[in-house]
Design an enzyme around this catalytic site. Structure first.
Site, PDB file in Angstrom:
ATOM      1  N   GLY A   1       0.788  -1.231   0.000  1.00 49.50           N
ATOM      2  CA  GLY A   1       0.000   0.000   0.000  1.00 49.50           C
ATOM      3  C   GLY A   1       0.817   1.276   0.000  1.00 49.50           C
ATOM      4  O   GLY A   1       0.457   2.223   0.693  1.00 49.50           O
TER       5      GLY A   1
ATOM      6  N   GLY B   1       7.833  -1.003  10.027  1.00 50.83           N
ATOM      7  CA  GLY B   1       9.242  -1.313   9.846  1.00 50.83           C
ATOM      8  C   GLY B   1       9.860  -0.306   8.892  1.00 50.83           C
ATOM      9  O   GLY B   1       9.284   0.764   8.648  1.00 50.83           O
TER      10      GLY B   1
ATOM     11  N   GLY C   1      10.147  -0.035   5.637  1.00 52.32           N
ATOM     12  CA  GLY C   1       9.358   0.394   4.477  1.00 52.32           C
ATOM     13  C   GLY C   1       8.276   1.393   4.872  1.00 52.32           C
ATOM     14  O   GLY C   1       8.152   2.475   4.279  1.00 52.32           O
TER      15      GLY C   1
ATOM     16  N   ASP D   1      12.014  -8.797  12.532  1.00 51.42           N
ATOM     17  CA  ASP D   1      13.403  -8.947  12.073  1.00 51.42           C
ATOM     18  C   ASP D   1      14.424  -8.238  12.974  1.00 51.42           C
ATOM     19  O   ASP D   1      15.622  -8.504  12.882  1.00 51.42           O
ATOM     20  CB  ASP D   1      13.556  -8.405  10.647  1.00 51.42           C
TER      21      ASP D   1
ATOM     22  N   GLY E   1      13.870 -13.103   8.837  1.00 52.63           N
ATOM     23  CA  GLY E   1      14.820 -12.075   9.279  1.00 52.63           C
ATOM     24  C   GLY E   1      15.371 -11.192   8.173  1.00 52.63           C
ATOM     25  O   GLY E   1      16.212 -10.339   8.425  1.00 52.63           O
TER      26      GLY E   1
ATOM     27  N   HIS F   1       5.594 -17.918   8.436  1.00 52.67           N
ATOM     28  CA  HIS F   1       4.758 -16.920   9.108  1.00 52.67           C
ATOM     29  C   HIS F   1       4.297 -17.322  10.503  1.00 52.67           C
ATOM     30  O   HIS F   1       3.702 -16.490  11.201  1.00 52.67           O
ATOM     31  CB  HIS F   1       3.568 -16.559   8.210  1.00 52.67           C
ATOM     32  N   LEU F   2       4.612 -18.552  10.911  1.00 56.29           N
ATOM     33  CA  LEU F   2       4.355 -18.917  12.311  1.00 56.29           C
ATOM     34  C   LEU F   2       5.039 -17.904  13.222  1.00 56.29           C
ATOM     35  O   LEU F   2       4.548 -17.570  14.294  1.00 56.29           O
ATOM     36  CB  LEU F   2       4.973 -20.285  12.610  1.00 56.29           C
ATOM     37  N   GLN F   3       6.210 -17.427  12.749  1.00 57.07           N
ATOM     38  CA  GLN F   3       7.007 -16.500  13.565  1.00 57.07           C
ATOM     39  C   GLN F   3       6.344 -15.136  13.721  1.00 57.07           C
ATOM     40  O   GLN F   3       6.734 -14.338  14.562  1.00 57.07           O
ATOM     41  CB  GLN F   3       8.405 -16.318  12.938  1.00 57.07           C
ATOM     42  N   ARG F   4       5.373 -14.852  12.870  1.00 65.25           N
ATOM     43  CA  ARG F   4       4.706 -13.548  12.960  1.00 65.25           C
ATOM     44  C   ARG F   4       3.390 -13.621  13.748  1.00 65.25           C
ATOM     45  O   ARG F   4       2.772 -12.602  14.031  1.00 65.25           O
ATOM     46  CB  ARG F   4       4.418 -13.017  11.553  1.00 65.25           C
TER      47      ARG F   4
HETATM   48  O1  F6P Z   1       9.852  -8.237   7.568  1.00 67.71           O
HETATM   49  C1  F6P Z   1       9.112  -9.242   8.177  1.00 67.71           C
HETATM   50  C2  F6P Z   1       9.083 -10.481   7.307  1.00 67.71           C
HETATM   51  O2  F6P Z   1       8.366 -11.480   8.012  1.00 67.71           O
HETATM   52  C3  F6P Z   1      10.461 -11.001   6.885  1.00 67.71           C
HETATM   53  O3  F6P Z   1      11.124 -11.683   7.927  1.00 67.71           O
HETATM   54  C4  F6P Z   1      10.084 -11.847   5.703  1.00 67.71           C
HETATM   55  O4  F6P Z   1      11.166 -11.950   4.795  1.00 67.71           O
HETATM   56  C5  F6P Z   1       8.954 -11.067   5.068  1.00 67.71           C
HETATM   57  O5  F6P Z   1       8.417 -10.241   6.082  1.00 67.71           O
HETATM   58  C6  F6P Z   1       7.861 -11.939   4.511  1.00 67.71           C
HETATM   59  O6  F6P Z   1       6.938 -11.125   3.873  1.00 67.71           O
HETATM   60  P1  F6P Z   1       5.483 -11.623   3.429  1.00 67.71           P
HETATM   61  O7  F6P Z   1       4.604 -11.539   4.633  1.00 67.71           O
HETATM   62  O8  F6P Z   1       5.089 -10.668   2.365  1.00 67.71           O
HETATM   63  O9  F6P Z   1       5.608 -13.021   2.944  1.00 67.71           O
END
Ligand code: F6P
Length: 365
Positions: free
Chosen positions: A76, A116, A118, A141, A184, A286-289
């Site tokens: 966006g 972050g 961006g 990250d 990361g 994406h488990l990490q998010r």
């Molecule tokens: O910047 C966070 C992050 O999870 C990075 O670690 C990873 O490379 C990227 O975003 C993944 O992006 P997307 O959610 O678009 O797959």
């Protein structure tokens, strides 16, 4: 005067986003201010339906919940927004003037942009157009300069460590090498912290181009000492010496920048071929998010939110709240986004990894 402030969450989500929103709403409301949330980054300034009033009642209970009640996007960028025209074609348009006009019309005191590098770069561009912006550093990250930590990182590390812990038993049962790829981007923070805490044998980070010989030597040495399984943690941005970053291909996932991924499988194949060892790989992705933020991330996110409101009151704009323990400080957004923060290879964590025998992919002992 009853001030109005705007908050948005941009870029990839991170555990703790809702905690920031919670703190901003609570702290600002106590000053008698009104808080509005813009959905999916800047959408609230383009479409009234995406602008929502946030009150202490509406944020009740969100503090421990992962994700963001405002939604987020990494597609966006208002300065280059892909929009479908009447002919069904995608055109890239600049909607920044529209956003500025809407922001002024609404009479906001400021915009708290949680993001972050961006999202903060976009926020900084708006600041240069005259929008009073305050940044809050978010990313799993941990690669933002000037702040010791970003929120979301601790939760991601804890998820990755938990996964590595679980891999030990299955790797041991089958005498296997397990290669786990963690997120990361171009920094190895998640890999280093989770790899050391999870007792990995090998940790590969973008900051140290790795030698497959060194990796295989470590695994062979384990065998020699009666340890027939090994755990290898690979950061998604790690590269072999003279190798290239492996990505899923630009545009493949609808993103402007190529999305990293695939190095774990590559390393696993190389190990299998070279050592003939039964090897498996997995990508934590994406488990990490996801999930509830850890106590550390919640507290950090709450402190960031409260500090951002303090900055709004002091009218410190085009600045980001940063944590330099034990203090919350304000730093120019430009300083936070000028480069990505890398692991300091002379730090105690790196030293500790080496001293307890973890191979970092180079030949240094
Ligand atoms: O910047 C966070 C992050 O999870 C990075 O670690 C990873 O490379 C990227 O975003 C993944 O992006 P997307 O959610 O678009 O797959």
């Amino acid at each position: 005067m009853r001030e109005k402030i705007l908050i948005s969450t941009g870029g990839g989500d991170a555990p703790g986003l809702n905690a920031v929103i919670f703190a901003v709403v609570k702290a600002a409301t106590r000053k008698g201010w009104e808080v509005y949330g813009s959905r999916s980054g800047y959408s609230g300034l383009l479409d009234r339906d995406d602008l929502i009033r946030l009150t202490p009642e509406s944020v009740e209970g969100i503090l421990p919940i992962g994700g963001t009640i405002l939604g987020s996007t990494n597609k966006g960028n208002p300065f280059a927004m892909p929009v479908e025209n009447l002919a069904g074609e995608i055109q890239v348009v600049d909607v920044s003037e529209k956003i500025m006009a809407s922001f002024k019309r609404m009479g906001f005191l400021c915009h708290i942009a949680v993001g972050g590098d961006g999202s903060l770069e976009i926020a900084h561009r708006f600041a240069q157009l005259g929008m009073p912006v305050i940044g809050v550093p978010k990313t799993i990250d941990n690669d933002l300069e000037v702040t010791d930590r970003t929120f979301g990182f601790d939760t991601a590390v804890s998820t990755a460590t938990d996964a590595i812990d679980k891999l030990h038993s299955t790797a041991k049962s089958h005498d296997r090498v397990m290669v786990v790829e963690v997120m990361g981007r171009d920094s190895g923070w998640i890999a280093l912290y989770s790899g050391v805490s999870g007792g990995a044998d090998v940790i590969l980070v973008p900051e140290i181009p790795f030698s497959l010989d060194a990796v295989c030597e470590k695994i062979a040495d384990n065998e020699l000492h009666g340890k027939h399984y090994s755990i290898v943690v690979v950061a998604e941005g790690a590269t072999a010496e003279n190798g290239e970053v492996i990505t899923k291909g630009k545009g493949e996932l609808g993103r402007e920048e190529a999305v990293l991924g695939g190095i774990g499988e590559w390393v696993a194949n190389e190990i299998r071929e070279r050592l003939g060892k039964d090897t498996r790989s997995l990508v934590l992705g994406h488990l990490q998010r996801g999930g509830s933020p850890t106590t550390f991330d919640r507290l950090l996110a709450l402190r960031f939110g409260a500090a951002a409101v303090r900055m709004a009151e002091a009218e410190i704009f085009d600045h980001m709240v940063a944590w330099t323990p034990p203090h919350m400080i304000s730093v120019p957004i430009a300083d936070a986004i000028c480069r990505r923060k890398k692991i300091d290879l002379s730090s105690d964590k790196v030293l500790t990894a080496r001293e307890i025998g973890i191979c970092l992919g180079d030949t240094q002992e």
